[in-house]
Motif scaffolding. Structure first.
Motif, PDB file in Angstrom:
ATOM      1  N   GLY A   1      85.993  72.904 -39.015  1.00 31.24           N
ATOM      2  CA  GLY A   1      87.348  72.375 -38.737  1.00 31.24           C
ATOM      3  C   GLY A   1      87.969  72.358 -37.191  1.00 31.24           C
ATOM      4  N   LYS A   2      89.171  72.489 -37.173  1.00 32.99           N
ATOM      5  CA  LYS A   2      89.929  72.512 -35.899  1.00 32.99           C
ATOM      6  C   LYS A   2      91.129  73.662 -35.936  1.00 32.99           C
ATOM      7  CE  LYS A   2      88.927  67.915 -34.355  1.00 32.99           C
ATOM      8  NZ  LYS A   2      89.582  66.479 -33.925  1.00 32.99           N
ATOM      9  N   ILE A   3      91.471  74.273 -34.739  1.00 29.70           N
ATOM     10  CA  ILE A   3      92.471  74.993 -34.526  1.00 29.70           C
ATOM     11  C   ILE A   3      93.367  74.743 -33.544  1.00 29.70           C
ATOM     12  CG2 ILE A   3      91.090  77.152 -35.286  1.00 29.70           C
ATOM     13  CD1 ILE A   3      90.851  77.853 -32.290  1.00 29.70           C
ATOM     14  N   ASP A   4      94.762  75.178 -33.689  1.00 23.44           N
ATOM     15  CA  ASP A   4      95.681  74.855 -32.659  1.00 23.44           C
ATOM     16  C   ASP A   4      95.833  75.833 -31.782  1.00 23.44           C
ATOM     17  OD1 ASP A   4      95.846  72.161 -33.406  1.00 23.44           O
ATOM     18  OD2 ASP A   4      97.614  72.363 -34.800  1.00 23.44           O
ATOM     19  N   PHE A  11     102.635  74.183 -27.528  1.00 23.89           N
ATOM     20  CA  PHE A  11     101.246  73.536 -27.878  1.00 23.89           C
ATOM     21  C   PHE A  11     100.364  73.551 -26.505  1.00 23.89           C
ATOM     22  CE2 PHE A  11      98.311  70.316 -28.385  1.00 23.89           C
ATOM     23  CZ  PHE A  11      97.498  70.549 -29.225  1.00 23.89           C
ATOM     24  N   VAL A  12      99.113  74.239 -26.435  1.00 26.67           N
ATOM     25  CA  VAL A  12      98.215  73.927 -25.277  1.00 26.67           C
ATOM     26  C   VAL A  12      97.095  73.218 -25.568  1.00 26.67           C
ATOM     27  CG1 VAL A  12      96.720  75.435 -24.102  1.00 26.67           C
ATOM     28  CG2 VAL A  12      98.847  76.672 -25.011  1.00 26.67           C
ATOM     29  N   ALA A  13      96.496  73.292 -26.933  1.00 24.89           N
ATOM     30  CA  ALA A  13      95.293  72.491 -27.244  1.00 24.89           C
ATOM     31  C   ALA A  13      94.903  72.479 -28.615  1.00 24.89           C
ATOM     32  CB  ALA A  13      94.074  72.996 -26.190  1.00 24.89           C
ATOM     33  N   THR A  14      94.051  71.651 -29.035  1.00 21.69           N
ATOM     34  CA  THR A  14      93.291  71.719 -30.180  1.00 21.69           C
ATOM     35  C   THR A  14      91.804  71.764 -30.188  1.00 21.69           C
ATOM     36  OG1 THR A  14      94.848  70.171 -31.454  1.00 21.69           O
ATOM     37  CG2 THR A  14      92.741  70.310 -32.368  1.00 21.69           C
ATOM     38  N   ARG A  15      91.089  72.800 -30.745  1.00 25.45           N
ATOM     39  CA  ARG A  15      89.837  72.833 -30.385  1.00 25.45           C
ATOM     40  C   ARG A  15      88.867  72.876 -31.660  1.00 25.45           C
ATOM     41  NH1 ARG A  15      90.852  71.918 -25.655  1.00 25.45           N
ATOM     42  NH2 ARG A  15      90.763  73.522 -24.107  1.00 25.45           N
ATOM     43  N   GLY A  16      87.498  72.524 -31.788  1.00 20.88           N
ATOM     44  CA  GLY A  16      86.977  72.180 -32.853  1.00 20.88           C
ATOM     45  C   GLY A  16      85.604  72.245 -32.803  1.00 20.88           C
ATOM     46  N   SER A  17      84.770  73.328 -33.066  1.00 22.86           N
ATOM     47  CA  SER A  17      83.330  72.915 -33.054  1.00 22.86           C
ATOM     48  C   SER A  17      82.760  73.951 -33.896  1.00 22.86           C
ATOM     49  CB  SER A  17      82.748  72.797 -31.622  1.00 22.86           C
ATOM     50  OG  SER A  17      82.933  74.210 -31.116  1.00 22.86           O
ATOM     51  N   PHE A  18      81.490  73.600 -34.152  1.00 23.33           N
ATOM     52  CA  PHE A  18      80.764  74.786 -35.251  1.00 23.33           C
ATOM     53  C   PHE A  18      80.488  76.102 -34.315  1.00 23.33           C
ATOM     54  CE2 PHE A  18      77.044  76.580 -36.865  1.00 23.33           C
ATOM     55  CZ  PHE A  18      77.581  76.873 -38.200  1.00 23.33           C
ATOM     56  N   GLY A  19      80.854  77.336 -34.803  1.00 25.43           N
ATOM     57  CA  GLY A  19      80.556  78.340 -33.989  1.00 25.43           C
ATOM     58  C   GLY A  19      81.662  78.901 -32.853  1.00 25.43           C
ATOM     59  N   LEU A  20      82.653  77.998 -32.742  1.00 34.64           N
ATOM     60  CA  LEU A  20      83.811  78.338 -31.997  1.00 34.64           C
ATOM     61  C   LEU A  20      84.273  79.589 -31.952  1.00 34.64           C
ATOM     62  CD1 LEU A  20      85.875  77.218 -29.623  1.00 34.64           C
ATOM     63  CD2 LEU A  20      87.413  76.686 -31.489  1.00 34.64           C
ATOM     64  N   VAL A  38      96.824  81.348 -32.663  1.00 37.06           N
ATOM     65  CA  VAL A  38      95.951  80.301 -32.962  1.00 37.06           C
ATOM     66  C   VAL A  38      96.215  80.193 -34.472  1.00 37.06           C
ATOM     67  CG1 VAL A  38      93.500  79.879 -33.320  1.00 37.06           C
ATOM     68  CG2 VAL A  38      94.148  81.101 -31.409  1.00 37.06           C
ATOM     69  N   SER A  39      96.155  78.989 -34.884  1.00 36.73           N
ATOM     70  CA  SER A  39      96.181  78.434 -36.371  1.00 36.73           C
ATOM     71  C   SER A  39      95.441  77.360 -36.707  1.00 36.73           C
ATOM     72  CB  SER A  39      97.752  78.141 -36.720  1.00 36.73           C
ATOM     73  OG  SER A  39      98.282  76.977 -35.763  1.00 36.73           O
ATOM     74  N   VAL A  48      88.473  79.826 -40.734  1.00 37.62           N
ATOM     75  CA  VAL A  48      88.281  81.054 -39.820  1.00 37.62           C
ATOM     76  C   VAL A  48      88.032  82.377 -40.259  1.00 37.62           C
ATOM     77  CG1 VAL A  48      89.953  81.966 -37.984  1.00 37.62           C
ATOM     78  CG2 VAL A  48      90.380  79.653 -38.752  1.00 37.62           C
ATOM     79  N   CYS A  49      87.137  82.940 -39.866  1.00 40.26           N
ATOM     80  CA  CYS A  49      86.654  84.307 -40.075  1.00 40.26           C
ATOM     81  C   CYS A  49      87.200  85.363 -38.914  1.00 40.26           C
ATOM     82  CB  CYS A  49      85.400  84.401 -40.136  1.00 40.26           C
ATOM     83  SG  CYS A  49      84.411  83.380 -41.459  1.00 40.26           S
ATOM     84  N   PHE A  50      87.844  86.453 -39.264  1.00 38.18           N
ATOM     85  CA  PHE A  50      88.184  87.410 -38.524  1.00 38.18           C
ATOM     86  C   PHE A  50      87.626  88.644 -38.500  1.00 38.18           C
ATOM     87  CE2 PHE A  50      92.047  84.399 -39.351  1.00 38.18           C
ATOM     88  CZ  PHE A  50      92.576  84.272 -37.920  1.00 38.18           C
ATOM     89  N   LEU A  51      87.605  89.420 -37.445  1.00 37.88           N
ATOM     90  CA  LEU A  51      87.025  90.395 -37.446  1.00 37.88           C
ATOM     91  C   LEU A  51      87.831  91.413 -36.705  1.00 37.88           C
ATOM     92  CD1 LEU A  51      84.151  92.247 -37.756  1.00 37.88           C
ATOM     93  CD2 LEU A  51      83.210  91.196 -35.777  1.00 37.88           C
ATOM     94  N   ALA A  52      88.152  92.558 -37.289  1.00 37.48           N
ATOM     95  CA  ALA A  52      89.012  93.401 -36.634  1.00 37.48           C
ATOM     96  C   ALA A  52      88.462  94.195 -35.385  1.00 37.48           C
ATOM     97  CB  ALA A  52      89.776  94.624 -37.617  1.00 37.48           C
ATOM     98  N   LYS A  53      89.243  94.405 -34.335  1.00 38.67           N
ATOM     99  CA  LYS A  53      88.525  94.986 -33.046  1.00 38.67           C
ATOM    100  C   LYS A  53      87.961  96.363 -33.314  1.00 38.67           C
ATOM    101  CE  LYS A  53      90.187  96.093 -28.497  1.00 38.67           C
ATOM    102  NZ  LYS A  53      91.145  96.066 -27.633  1.00 38.67           N
TER     103      LYS A  53
END
Length: 178
Positions: A1-4, A11-20, A38-39, A48-53
C-alpha cells in the motif's frame, strides 16, 4: 500500500513500495525527535508493521558486529539525506564523495560545537533539531533545520578559524560536518 507523510501538519509526499521503510533516523540516537507524521494513504489501503526502538535495540545487541554496521549505515543515510536536500542538482558521484568526507555530529543541549579560534572551520548543515549561533558579541541567533554555516570556508572563499560559535539548542541537534 501507500503512506502519506506530513511535517508540521503539511502534506509532504505519498510513498509506496514493497519493503518501504521509514523512521530510520530515530535509531541514530537517544535525543532524536520525530519530525514527520506517517499515516495510511487515503488513496490505497496499506499494512504497516511497527517495531519499538527498545525492542529493536534489544535484538541488535545480540549481534554486536551488525550493530556497528547499522550505525555506519545510519550515519551514511543521514548524511545523504541532508546533503541531497542542500546540493539538489549535483552529480550523484559528487554526492557520494561529499558523504564519504562528512560526519554526523550529535550536539546535546548547551554543548558548544564550534567556537571562535578553533583551528579549522567546517561547513555545518543542521539535519535535525535546533542550534544557536553567535557572531562576536551579537545576540544568539537560531540555526534551524536545513540551515548552513561555513559555506564560504567549504568553497575556499574564507580561510582561518571561525569567528562564530554554535551551541546545541533546547533539545539538541544533529549536524552534518563537511
Amino acid at each position: 500500500g501507500k503512506i502519506d507523510i506530513h511535517v508540521n501538519n503539511n502534506f509532504v509526499a505519498t510513498r509506496g513500495s514493497f519493503g518501504l521503510t521509514f523512521g530510520q533516523t530515530a535509531l541514530s540516537g537517544d535525543n532524536v525527535r520525530r519530525t514527520a507524521t506517517v499515516s495510511c494513504s487515503t488513496d490505497q489501503e496499506c499494512l504497516v508493521c511497527f517495531l519499538a526502538k527498545d525492542t529493536f535495540f534489544e535484538e541488535v545487541d545480540r549481534f554486536p558486529d551488525e550493530r556497528g554496521r547499522l550505525a555506519a549505515h545510519l550515519k551514511q543515510y543521514i548524511m545523504q539525506l541532508t546533503l541531497t536536500d542542500f546540493f539538489r542538482k549535483c552529480d550523484t558521484k559528487f554526492m557520494h564523495f561529499l558523504a564519504s568526507c562528512s560526519e554526523v555530529v550529535h550536539v546535546p543541549w548547551g554543548k558548544q560545537i564550534v567556537k571562535p579560534g578553533d583551528t579549522k572551520e567546517y561547513m555545518y548543515i543542521n539535519h535535525q533539531g535546533s542550534c544557536k549561533m553567535q557572531v562576536g558579541n551579537s545576540p544568539l541567533q537560531d540555526f534551524p533545520k536545513g540551515s548552513v554555516i561555513g559555506l564560504q570556508a567549504a568553497l575556499g572563499l574564507k580561510t582561518g578559524p571561525p569567528d562564530y560559535s554554535v551551541v546545541g539548542g533546547f533539545r539538541g541537534c544533529v549536524l552534518i560536518r563537511v
